[in-house]
Scaffold this motif. Structure first.
Motif, PDB file in Angstrom:
ATOM      1  N   TRP A 304     -64.671 -34.506 -55.754  1.00 39.84           N
ATOM      2  CA  TRP A 304     -63.978 -33.148 -56.299  1.00 39.84           C
ATOM      3  C   TRP A 304     -62.948 -32.677 -55.440  1.00 39.84           C
ATOM      4  O   TRP A 304     -61.815 -32.485 -55.871  1.00 39.84           O
ATOM      5  CB  TRP A 304     -65.005 -32.190 -56.660  1.00 39.84           C
ATOM      6  CG  TRP A 304     -64.311 -30.806 -57.075  1.00 39.84           C
ATOM      7  CD1 TRP A 304     -63.728 -30.387 -58.304  1.00 39.84           C
ATOM      8  CD2 TRP A 304     -64.729 -29.729 -56.468  1.00 39.84           C
ATOM      9  NE1 TRP A 304     -63.377 -29.066 -58.045  1.00 39.84           N
ATOM     10  CE2 TRP A 304     -63.880 -28.691 -57.026  1.00 39.84           C
ATOM     11  CE3 TRP A 304     -65.264 -29.291 -55.143  1.00 39.84           C
ATOM     12  CZ2 TRP A 304     -63.966 -27.276 -56.498  1.00 39.84           C
ATOM     13  CZ3 TRP A 304     -65.213 -27.925 -54.727  1.00 39.84           C
ATOM     14  CH2 TRP A 304     -64.665 -26.942 -55.409  1.00 39.84           C
ATOM     15  N   LEU A 305     -63.362 -32.445 -54.236  1.00 42.52           N
ATOM     16  CA  LEU A 305     -62.388 -31.970 -53.231  1.00 42.52           C
ATOM     17  C   LEU A 305     -61.175 -32.899 -53.031  1.00 42.52           C
ATOM     18  O   LEU A 305     -60.029 -32.385 -52.939  1.00 42.52           O
ATOM     19  CB  LEU A 305     -63.251 -31.651 -52.038  1.00 42.52           C
ATOM     20  CG  LEU A 305     -64.069 -30.643 -51.875  1.00 42.52           C
ATOM     21  CD1 LEU A 305     -64.900 -30.522 -50.548  1.00 42.52           C
ATOM     22  CD2 LEU A 305     -63.422 -29.143 -52.014  1.00 42.52           C
ATOM     23  N   LEU A 306     -61.524 -34.007 -53.230  1.00 41.79           N
ATOM     24  CA  LEU A 306     -60.221 -35.147 -53.175  1.00 41.79           C
ATOM     25  C   LEU A 306     -59.453 -34.946 -54.128  1.00 41.79           C
ATOM     26  O   LEU A 306     -58.159 -34.946 -54.004  1.00 41.79           O
ATOM     27  CB  LEU A 306     -60.793 -36.581 -52.855  1.00 41.79           C
ATOM     28  CG  LEU A 306     -59.581 -37.664 -52.761  1.00 41.79           C
ATOM     29  CD1 LEU A 306     -59.154 -37.407 -51.520  1.00 41.79           C
ATOM     30  CD2 LEU A 306     -60.383 -38.905 -52.799  1.00 41.79           C
ATOM     31  N   ALA A 307     -59.933 -34.822 -55.448  1.00 39.28           N
ATOM     32  CA  ALA A 307     -59.277 -34.537 -56.624  1.00 39.28           C
ATOM     33  C   ALA A 307     -58.266 -33.342 -56.441  1.00 39.28           C
ATOM     34  O   ALA A 307     -57.203 -33.529 -57.010  1.00 39.28           O
ATOM     35  CB  ALA A 307     -60.129 -34.680 -57.740  1.00 39.28           C
ATOM     36  N   VAL A 308     -58.833 -32.176 -56.008  1.00 41.94           N
ATOM     37  CA  VAL A 308     -57.954 -31.155 -56.042  1.00 41.94           C
ATOM     38  C   VAL A 308     -56.971 -31.245 -54.832  1.00 41.94           C
ATOM     39  O   VAL A 308     -55.991 -30.640 -55.266  1.00 41.94           O
ATOM     40  CB  VAL A 308     -59.138 -29.830 -55.456  1.00 41.94           C
ATOM     41  CG1 VAL A 308     -58.273 -28.774 -55.370  1.00 41.94           C
ATOM     42  CG2 VAL A 308     -60.144 -29.650 -56.787  1.00 41.94           C
TER      43      VAL A 308
END
Length: 650
Positions: A304-308
């Motif tokens: 999730w953090l990578l996507a953001v």
């Protein structure tokens, strides 16, 4: 699969991006395969870099490693003189070429340096190849690539195919390189997608890939780590990782992440990820079943953090500066990989000024901070699609095929027969993480040395289980299956590096312990087992004491702790790397006032290391009669094994 929504405004009116991004599936495949091959390249480079440090010295190795990890900053120059296609060819195409060469030539030091340098350029090229995808698309492809890589590794019991010969390893190599090359050709033939203006804040989102990848290699996508730290079978460990990856893919596909993510939420997510990773990875780490939920939740949080973070550098509209800023941000991410993995690897042999738990913790926090910086700068995520989420999560079940291959594959070796007349062949062997004197990861070479001695009991030191020094291979489990012997594991240091006992004898009981420490250096330990020998039993211990000529006091404290744990039991063999030579106070302490005796017949000393020194010893207590002592030479490790044949009394 790529997003077709219009981008956000960043500093003024912005034109909409193209309504349809071409060759979306091919672009996803390109990212997935590139990430998988990059992870493979970094894993095979780590043992080679350690070997180079042994040969050239710490200072020279540190300078050389810094140079290769700084190679990513050449990406803006490559873009300027060769254009986006030249950057893709140099980074991604070069990485595929290195992978093919490594399979053909075996990984070598020069290839490890070249592969790492090209890999750093490939990190920047990843964002060029992903242009037109959403951050979710990039993260989805990245998780999928690591998932496929993990499934393939499980087919080979975590021993990377790059180190192995034969049809299977070559098939895996050609599959990765072939699919990647086809996707790269499709990308080059279609032409680049125009990039918007990029601010430095946007570009920092590209650096998030570095701590993400470091966490994956070290903890989240390492079956050997989960198995050794979580006290799980290797099969169960991979199942846990696949569950985490499946949930991450389902989460990304569902669109549950909101369009505008507050930076504080990203910081909180990164902090939770860092605390969890630091708690289960490192010298002072938790172990047991709690490792499993940390890894599963960590997969979802990190994806999730990578996507953001990647929404900003990949967005398709906006104003700002030149796109080469993304290259610089990605190069910073590559440097962060080194900043996390290299000190962690060094901590296995040299003390750091702080606990090495801080390094995986820092990776999580950095990932959250970089996501927070870029959080409000990207375009929207896809709408919520429950069916797509279910499909993406279920697709991860295919990855269990690697676990199935590992589970049903029969061991190659057959354990030696039970001893007759109370005679037992015992081997004590520091296997140096199964890295031979040429710097090549070679568990098979270690297995052949052990087979040649026909030992029923093998006392191992430096037996890696997910250690970076062995390319995250589960060496102990591989040797256990290869030799058809039971494994008793004794973690030391960070839990991926320790002592082990392999045996074909019935195990009545066993245990493990760690030595007391007063600083942040590596924790030493021991493992013991009570084995059945005919109508009686024998106790065997494997240990590895502190190294360094100035650490005699530390070794003395460790020997005192070892002797207290032993307690004077009869019919005992204690073997290991004592890092002390003949006549040293440490060895005298082992026999002075105890029932232990050095098993070297007649006191004759044999070199147990390739440099001619003797640091490996085997001691026997009352009830143990030594009938043979040998130190066979081999280049499978920087140590030679010490082999003894003993007769066990009643």
């Amino acid at each position: 699969m790529a997003s077709t929504d219009v981008g956000t405004r960043t500093g003024g009116p912005a034109a909409a991006g193209p309504p349809i991004v071409p060759q979306g599936p091919a672009r996803l495949a390109l990212i997935a395969v590139t990430v998988a091959v990059l992870a493979q390249t970094l894993r095979f480079s780590l043992p080679q870099l350690d070997h180079f440090a042994d040969e050239a010295g710490t200072a020279s190795a540190a300078g050389a490693v810094l140079v290769v990890y700084l190679a990513g900053f050449a990406a803006p120059l490559i873009r300027r003189f060769a254009g986006p296609r030249g950057l893709l060819l140099a980074g991604v195409g070069g990485l595929f070429a290195v992978r093919l060469l490594a399979q053909a030539l075996d990984p070598r030091t020069w290839l490890a340096f070249a592969g790492t340098a090209i890999g750093m350029i490939a990190v920047a090229a990843l964002y060029e190849g992903a242009r037109g995808l959403s951050g979710v698309g990039f993260a989805t492809a990245t998780v999928a690539g690591l998932s496929i890589d993990g499934a393939v590794r499980m087919c080979f019991a975590t021993w990377d195919p790059v180190w192995r010969d034969g049809f299977g390893p070559w098939l895996a190599c050609l599959a990765f390189v072939g699919v990647g090359a086809a996707a790269l050709y499709r990308e080059l033939a279609s032409g680049p997608v125009s990039a918007p203006g990029v601010s430095w804040r946007d570009a920092l989102g590209a650096a998030a890939f570095g701590p993400f990848l470091a966490l994956q290699i070290l903890v989240l996508a390492s079956p050997a780590f989960v198995a050794s730290s979580g006290w799980q079978s290797l099969t169960g460990a991979h199942v846990a990782i696949v569950i985490g990856q499946g949930l991450a893919l389902a989460f990304l596909a569902s669109g549950l992440a909101v369009r505008a993510v507050p930076g504080g939420v990203c910081v909180l997510g990164g902090t939770l990820l860092g605390v969890g990773a630091g708690a289960v990875a490192g010298t002072y780490a938790l172990s047991g079943i709690e490792v499993v939920p940390v890894v599963i939740v960590g997969q979802v949080l990190s994806a999730w953090l990578l996507a953001v973070a990647c929404r900003a550098p990949l967005r398709r509209a906006g104003t700002g500066g030149p796109v080469w800023r993304v290259d610089a941000g990605a190069a910073l991410g590559g440097l962060l990989v080194a900043a996390i993995l290299i000190p962690y690897q060094v901590s296995a042999v040299s003390p750091l000024p702080v606990p090495n738990n801080l390094l995986p913790g820092l990776a999580g926090i950095l990932l959250g901070a970089l996501a927070a910086i870029a959080a409000a700068r990207g375009g929207p995520l896809p709408a919520r699609v429950p069916l797509r989420a279910l499909t993406a999560g279920a697709a991860a079940l295919v990855l269990l095929g690697g676990t199935l291959v590992f589970t049903v594959a029969a061991p190659d070796g057959e354990a030696p027969a039970a001893p007759a007349g109370g005679q037992v062949r015992v081997l004590s062997y520091n296997i140096h993480d199964a890295v031979n004197q040429s710097g090549r990861l070679d568990p098979e070479g270690v297995a052949r040395v052990i087979e040649g001695q026909r030992a029923q009991v093998v006392l191992l030191q430096e037996a890696g289980r997910g250690s970076l020094l062995s390319g995250t291979t589960d060496v102990a489990v591989w040797l256990s299956r290869r030799l058809g012997m039971k494994l008793i594991w004794g973690p030391a240091a960070d839990g991926q590096f320790g002592n082990a006992i392999l045996t074909s004898l019935p195990v009545r009981s066993s245990g493990t312990g760690r030595m007391p420490k007063g600083d942040w250096s590596q924790i030493r330990g021991y493992v013991w087992a009570r084995l059945a020998v005919g109508q009686t039993t024998m106790d065997v211990w494997s240990t590895h004491l502190e190294g360094g000529g100035d650490r005699g006091g530390e070794r003395a404290r460790e020997i005192a702790a070892l002797l207290r744990a032993w307690g004077g039991a009869p019919r005992t063999i204690i073997g290991g790397d004592f890092n002390a030579g003949p006549g040293s106070p440490e060895l005298i302490a082992m026999t002075d006032g105890t029932d232990l005796r050095n098993t070297a017949i007649g006191g004759e000393q044999y070199p147990t290391r390739s440099d001619g020194t003797s640091t490996d010893w085997v001691f026997g207590s009352d009830g143990v009669l030594v009938t043979d002592y040998d130190v066979p030479e081999s280049d499978a490790s920087d140590h030679y094994p010490v082999a003894v044949t003993v007769r066990i009394g009643r």
